[in-house]
Design an enzyme around this catalytic site. Structure first.
Site, PDB file in Angstrom:
ATOM      1  N   SER A 157      12.430 -57.662   0.325  1.00  0.00           N
ATOM      2  CA  SER A 157      13.387 -58.685   0.783  1.00  0.00           C
ATOM      3  C   SER A 157      12.875 -60.102   0.536  1.00  0.00           C
ATOM      4  O   SER A 157      13.666 -61.024   0.335  1.00  0.00           O
ATOM      5  CB  SER A 157      13.723 -58.490   2.263  1.00  0.00           C
ATOM      6  N   LYS A 196      -9.810 -67.184  -6.551  1.00  0.00           N
ATOM      7  CA  LYS A 196     -10.407 -68.406  -6.011  1.00  0.00           C
ATOM      8  C   LYS A 196     -11.912 -68.254  -5.876  1.00  0.00           C
ATOM      9  O   LYS A 196     -12.414 -67.176  -5.545  1.00  0.00           O
ATOM     10  CB  LYS A 196      -9.808 -68.735  -4.641  1.00  0.00           C
ATOM     11  N   TYR A 220     -11.425 -62.629  -0.346  1.00  0.00           N
ATOM     12  CA  TYR A 220     -10.529 -61.612   0.212  1.00  0.00           C
ATOM     13  C   TYR A 220     -11.124 -60.218   0.057  1.00  0.00           C
ATOM     14  O   TYR A 220     -10.609 -59.258   0.644  1.00  0.00           O
ATOM     15  CB  TYR A 220      -9.161 -61.631  -0.494  1.00  0.00           C
ATOM     16  N   ASP A 271      -1.745 -63.127  -5.916  1.00  0.00           N
ATOM     17  CA  ASP A 271      -2.699 -64.138  -5.461  1.00  0.00           C
ATOM     18  C   ASP A 271      -3.803 -63.497  -4.636  1.00  0.00           C
ATOM     19  O   ASP A 271      -3.557 -62.962  -3.559  1.00  0.00           O
ATOM     20  CB  ASP A 271      -1.964 -65.187  -4.621  1.00  0.00           C
ATOM     21  N   HIS A 285     -11.566 -72.678  -3.602  1.00  0.00           N
ATOM     22  CA  HIS A 285     -10.950 -72.150  -2.382  1.00  0.00           C
ATOM     23  C   HIS A 285     -11.096 -73.123  -1.209  1.00  0.00           C
ATOM     24  O   HIS A 285     -10.148 -73.341  -0.458  1.00  0.00           O
ATOM     25  CB  HIS A 285     -11.591 -70.801  -2.035  1.00  0.00           C
ATOM     26  N   SER A 305       2.929 -59.381   2.907  1.00  0.00           N
ATOM     27  CA  SER A 305       3.407 -58.341   3.813  1.00  0.00           C
ATOM     28  C   SER A 305       2.854 -57.006   3.350  1.00  0.00           C
ATOM     29  O   SER A 305       2.618 -56.799   2.151  1.00  0.00           O
ATOM     30  CB  SER A 305       4.942 -58.290   3.825  1.00  0.00           C
TER      31      SER A 305
END
Length: 283
Positions: free
Chosen positions: A237, A74, A49, A44, A107, A229
């Site tokens: 994880s 977006k 960005y 995404d 967006h 992350s």
């Protein structure tokens, strides 16, 4: 990776890797490659960005067949309106280096949303976009625009986590089988959320970490989650959510944590202008 069927028949992986605030200086390239290695098949990004080029290069260099990777981007506010939106869509395609984008979103839902949506509907019919959707639409904004759309959004990507569960919005979206995608699914590192006794106790029970419990709750609520992350072990994880299931009682205990308040209010005065002034996307 489990998938969810959207209201237009497209299948979307239930977990995506978000790259918000991951610099497009090679960092996003490395993180997307790590995510794909870990097993993510849903990336995404967004024009605002400033890392679409990194994302596209990582996908091409991954060795994974393009059809097996679901890509979201977006359209930014500066490109609203019919002609501008067509240019914005083509810019995203060019920067990503892709022939099509799996999911493309408005967006920020301000300005000439109707003509922007018309351009996206047209691009979907042309095959440039497989699915189209919106982001940051509150019930008020939804009722202002969505009834005028020919094609209903496939998703609405909004802030969503156990402290902000968007119940009114979800009930509205459910009428058109529109899926909620969760940004800030972990509360953007909110310590009060991540250290809440409910999640710490459940983490102990299931031998997971609190973040995994939170993401599992959101998946069981039907949301598509987009954890971000840059920590490689956390990237891995965040995918490890499918070997346990929360009970009905546990789900209820988490639903009870809803404060009905998020970190961002799209209905607040001045938000549209502030966002428009925040970024300038260059060709």
């Amino acid at each position: 990776m489990p998938s969810i069927t959207l209201n237009d028949g497209t299948k979307i992986p239930a977990i995506g890797f978000g790259v918000f605030m991951v610099p497009g200086d090679g960092t996003a390239y490395e993180m997307v490659k790590e995510a794909l290695r870990a097993g993510y098949r849903h990336i995404d990004t967004a024009a605002a960005y400033f890392n679409e080029e990194d994302v596209g290069k990582a996908i091409r260099d991954s060795g994974i067949d393009r059809k097996d990777i679901f890509v979201t981007s977006k359209l930014w506010l500066q490109d609203h309106g019919y002609e501008n939106a067509k240019k914005g869509i083509d810019r995203s395609l060019r920067k990503l280096g892709l022939d099509y984008i799996d999911l493309y979103l408005i967006h920020q839902p301000y300005g000439d949303v109707i003509e922007t949506w018309h351009a996206m509907e047209e691009a979907k019919k042309e095959g440039k976009l497989r699915s189209i959707g919106v982001s940051n639409m509150t019930p008020k904004i939804w009722n202002q625009f969505v009834p005028q759309f020919e094609i209903k959004p496939a998703v609405n990507q909004v802030e969503f986590n156990p402290f902000f569960q968007q119940r009114e919005l979800r009930a509205l979206m459910e009428k058109d089988n529109v899926r909620l995608e969760a940004w800030y699914p972990l509360g953007h590192g909110n310590k009060d959320l991540l250290t809440h006794p409910v999640f710490e106790n459940l983490a102990q029970k299931y031998h997971k970490n609190p973040g995994q419990i939170i993401l599992r709750f959101e998946l069981q609520e039907g949301a598509i989650v987009l954890p971000k992350s840059t920590n490689i072990s956390r990237i891995q994880s965040n995918l490890n959510l499918f070997d346990f299931e929360l009970t009905a009682e546990e789900m209820q205990s988490i639903r009870a944590l809803d404060t009905k308040k998020g970190s961002h209010d799209p209905d607040a005065p001045g938000v549209a202008q502030a966002l428009l002034n925040a970024f300038k996307i260059e060709d």
